[in-house]
Write a protein that holds these residues in place. Structure first.
Motif, PDB file in Angstrom:
ATOM      1  N   UNK A   1       6.732   8.484   0.101  1.00 31.37           N
ATOM      2  CA  UNK A   1       6.664   9.814   0.193  1.00 31.37           C
ATOM      3  C   UNK A   1       6.918  10.262  -1.277  1.00 31.37           C
ATOM      4  N   UNK A   2       7.616   9.743  -2.060  1.00 31.66           N
ATOM      5  CA  UNK A   2       7.650  10.381  -3.417  1.00 31.66           C
ATOM      6  C   UNK A   2       7.038   9.789  -4.648  1.00 31.66           C
TER       7      UNK A   2
ATOM      8  N   UNK B   1      10.441  -8.542   6.781  1.00 31.57           N
ATOM      9  CA  UNK B   1      10.768  -7.754   5.829  1.00 31.57           C
ATOM     10  C   UNK B   1      10.164  -6.447   6.026  1.00 31.57           C
ATOM     11  N   UNK B   2       8.892  -6.468   6.491  1.00 30.66           N
ATOM     12  CA  UNK B   2       8.137  -4.914   6.702  1.00 30.66           C
ATOM     13  C   UNK B   2       8.738  -3.988   7.607  1.00 30.66           C
ATOM     14  N   UNK B   3       9.505  -4.749   8.793  1.00 31.38           N
ATOM     15  CA  UNK B   3      10.189  -3.982   9.511  1.00 31.38           C
ATOM     16  C   UNK B   3      11.091  -2.918   8.994  1.00 31.38           C
ATOM     17  N   UNK B   4      11.689  -3.290   7.896  1.00 30.77           N
ATOM     18  CA  UNK B   4      12.724  -2.687   7.205  1.00 30.77           C
ATOM     19  C   UNK B   4      12.072  -1.100   6.565  1.00 30.77           C
ATOM     20  N   UNK B   5      10.816  -1.145   6.416  1.00 31.55           N
ATOM     21  CA  UNK B   5      10.085  -0.274   5.802  1.00 31.55           C
ATOM     22  C   UNK B   5      10.414   1.212   6.319  1.00 31.55           C
ATOM     23  N   UNK B   6      10.518   1.173   7.731  1.00 32.29           N
ATOM     24  CA  UNK B   6      10.634   2.306   8.823  1.00 32.29           C
ATOM     25  C   UNK B   6       9.185   2.626   9.003  1.00 32.29           C
ATOM     26  N   UNK B   7       8.394   2.068   9.123  1.00 35.27           N
ATOM     27  CA  UNK B   7       7.075   2.505   9.556  1.00 35.27           C
ATOM     28  C   UNK B   7       6.203   1.557  10.307  1.00 35.27           C
TER      29      UNK B   7
ATOM     30  N   UNK C   1      15.130  -6.178   0.756  1.00 32.87           N
ATOM     31  CA  UNK C   1      14.320  -5.408   1.503  1.00 32.87           C
ATOM     32  C   UNK C   1      13.494  -4.237   0.809  1.00 32.87           C
ATOM     33  N   UNK C   2      12.759  -3.429   1.389  1.00 32.78           N
ATOM     34  CA  UNK C   2      12.276  -1.941   1.108  1.00 32.78           C
ATOM     35  C   UNK C   2      11.543  -1.936  -0.110  1.00 32.78           C
ATOM     36  N   UNK C   3      11.886  -2.285  -1.218  1.00 28.24           N
ATOM     37  CA  UNK C   3      11.047  -2.164  -2.675  1.00 28.24           C
ATOM     38  C   UNK C   3       9.786  -2.723  -2.540  1.00 28.24           C
ATOM     39  N   UNK C   4       8.725  -2.298  -3.143  1.00 23.77           N
ATOM     40  CA  UNK C   4       7.455  -2.751  -3.007  1.00 23.77           C
ATOM     41  C   UNK C   4       6.746  -2.628  -4.377  1.00 23.77           C
TER      42      UNK C   4
ATOM     43  N   UNK D   1      14.834   4.030   2.361  1.00 22.24           N
ATOM     44  CA  UNK D   1      13.816   3.126   2.963  1.00 22.24           C
ATOM     45  C   UNK D   1      12.359   3.215   2.316  1.00 22.24           C
ATOM     46  N   UNK D   2      11.428   2.350   2.625  1.00 23.55           N
ATOM     47  CA  UNK D   2      10.260   2.445   2.029  1.00 23.55           C
ATOM     48  C   UNK D   2       9.537   3.691   2.397  1.00 23.55           C
TER      49      UNK D   2
END
Length: 483
Positions: free
Chosen positions: A136-137, A170-176, A78-81, A130-131
């Motif tokens: 943010x960075x 998977x998108x849900x893991x982004x915390x967005x 998850x999380x990596x984009x 988390x994404x």
């Protein structure tokens, strides 16, 4: 019809073919390859082109073996984009979640939006990688140039088909994602200066993504492939591939990470779930994976890497059986164990700092890890019962960790619950099941889980009463300590 699961984890990937024969799911591994991040100028990156090339190699091998027409589903972590520009080109290499760039980002974001508010919006646990915190960075100029922001499996599917989607589990893991609107949260997007249209449209597991565009891979003999949307987060696929029935069961997906939770029809969001950092990731067919993220076999991989003698994982188990257990309590969820320079020395340093016996031998180190994973699992089960009001009688352990009979028995003893282990290939199984549902070969997830129970040997572990009493005393002694 044959189906091919592309299942990629943090250390390896593989392509597995699956078919129903004589009422059973028969699986055949076609291709396996290594994976891992590399550090370049202080930043950790995945080699995404390597992953794509290995998928194509595996599909070519499938064609050689006589698989002329198949469906394909892709799951990863998850999380990596991936950031993609107007021309469909990557803007940079893919930063790995274990990179250090987000170590302090949760506190930065929390000064602008409180953790309580973020949790009430998303229901997702606070993990530094988390994404939300990675974006943010991220460099502003790259985000401005990005037409698409896609998680890794969505990007791989895009490379195969040309269609960009955002798969929901998977998108849900982004915390967005907002659990009320079931869309990206507008306030969090504004915090990142990102527009909603930069994320491709949502896709649900069980849809068809599109045909593989063979012309993108000239000179390679590939089968006729239809790419399916499956639960592209490997944990979501693993839970789909868990043979649970009834209501009073929980799951433990045991691999690089340990994911322990329940399948719920609705999110569980409370002050207690926020305090204990439980998450509500989206599952297949509108369910939620209410779970706790716990360190997993990554720790033993790192212990193995830093010992002077090379032990197999089976040999670690044999050595651990020879030593005394439960000699120390180690909070394996502490961030210090996320990616230390030397896992062996980090465990020893923790024990010294907390005035506990220091494990020295391979068996003592393995026992320390297995014992403390079992303790954390047991505490997580108790927390789940308290937060959901649901009695948990049975824990299904799936994934590679299901093969560790010692850890399974320790977990039964500590938790006082019956353990059912298997299948160890649950992620690939869940991937294949969703392809079969999308192809209308099976009608439902329930039918798929019945197929699992008919197809794979499952091993049970019952708690030993003396051990359970001893561990209860240990738990009562330690329960004031934060896990």
């Amino acid at each position: 019809m044959a189906h091919i699961a592309v299942d990629i984890g943090a250390s390896s990937g593989r392509l597995v073919a699956g078919e129903i024969k004589d009422g059973k799911l028969v699986m055949n591994e076609i291709h396996r390859f290594a994976n891992g991040f590399r550090e370049v100028d202080g930043t950790c990156y995945w080699d995404i082109e390597h992953l794509l090339n290995e998928i194509i190699k595996g599909l070519a091998e499938a064609k050689k073996r006589g698989y002329d027409s198949v469906t394909v589903g892709i799951d990863t972590w998850a999380v990596d984009y991936v950031l993609v520009d107007e021309n469909g080109n990557r803007l940079q290499d893919v930063v790995a979640y274990r990179d250090s760039r987000t170590e302090q980002t949760i506190s930065k974001v929390s000064r602008q939006i409180s953790q309580k508010e973020i949790y009430e919006k998303t229901g997702i646990q606070f993990l530094s990688f988390n994404t939300l915190y990675q974006l943010y960075e991220e460099k502003r100029e790259l985000l401005t140039q990005a037409r698409h922001i896609m998680l890794v499996p969505d990007y791989l599917g895009y490379c195969l088909t040309g269609r960009a989607v955002t798969e929901v589990t998977n998108a849900s893991t982004m915390q967005m994602l907002n659990v009320q609107t079931r869309d990206f949260d507008e306030e969090l997007l504004a915090l990142l200066s990102i527009e909603r249209h930069q994320f491709p449209p949502f896709a649900e597991p069980g849809e068809e993504l599109g045909p593989l565009l063979a012309e993108r891979f000239p000179g390679i003999d590939l089968p006729d492939c239809r790419v399916m949307v499956i639960a592209s987060h490997d944990t979501a696929s693993a839970i789909a591939g868990t043979p649970g029935e009834g209501e009073n069961w929980a799951y433990l997906s045991s691999g690089t990470w340990s994911l322990l939770g329940i399948e719920s029809p609705k999110p569980v969001i409370s002050d207690l779930s926020l305090q204990d950092n439980y998450t509500n990731e989206w599952g297949v067919f509108g369910t939620y994976r209410f779970l706790k993220n716990i360190m997993g076999m990554w720790i033993m991989q790192e212990v193995r890497r830093h010992l002077t003698v090379d032990y197999t994982f089976a040999e670690f188990v044999d050595e651990a059986r020879k030593v005394k257990h439960f000699r120390q309590f180690v909070d394996l969820n502490d961030d210090r164990f996320l990616n230390p320079a030397n896992m062996v020395e980090e465990i020893k340093a923790y024990c010294r700092e907390t005035n506990q016996p220091v494990p020295e031998t391979a068996g003592e180190l393995a026992a320390c890890v297995y014992d403390n994973l079992a303790i954390i699992y047991a505490i997580a089960i108790r927390d789940l019962e308290e937060m959901t009001g649901r009695r948990i009688d049975r824990l299904h352990i799936v994934g590679g960790g299901a093969n560790n009979g010692l850890l399974n028995q320790l977990t039964a003893d500590v938790s006082g619950r019956t353990i059912q282990a298997g299948p160890s290939e649950a992620t690939a199984v869940g991937n294949l099941l969703m392809q079969m549902i999308a192809s209308k070969e099976i009608s439902s997830l329930q039918e798929g889980r019945e197929l699992i129970r008919a197809s794979f040997p499952l091993q049970s572990f019952s708690p030993e009463e003396k051990a359970a009493q001893r561990i209860e005393q240990f738990y009562q002694h330690r329960k004031g300590e934060k896990v």
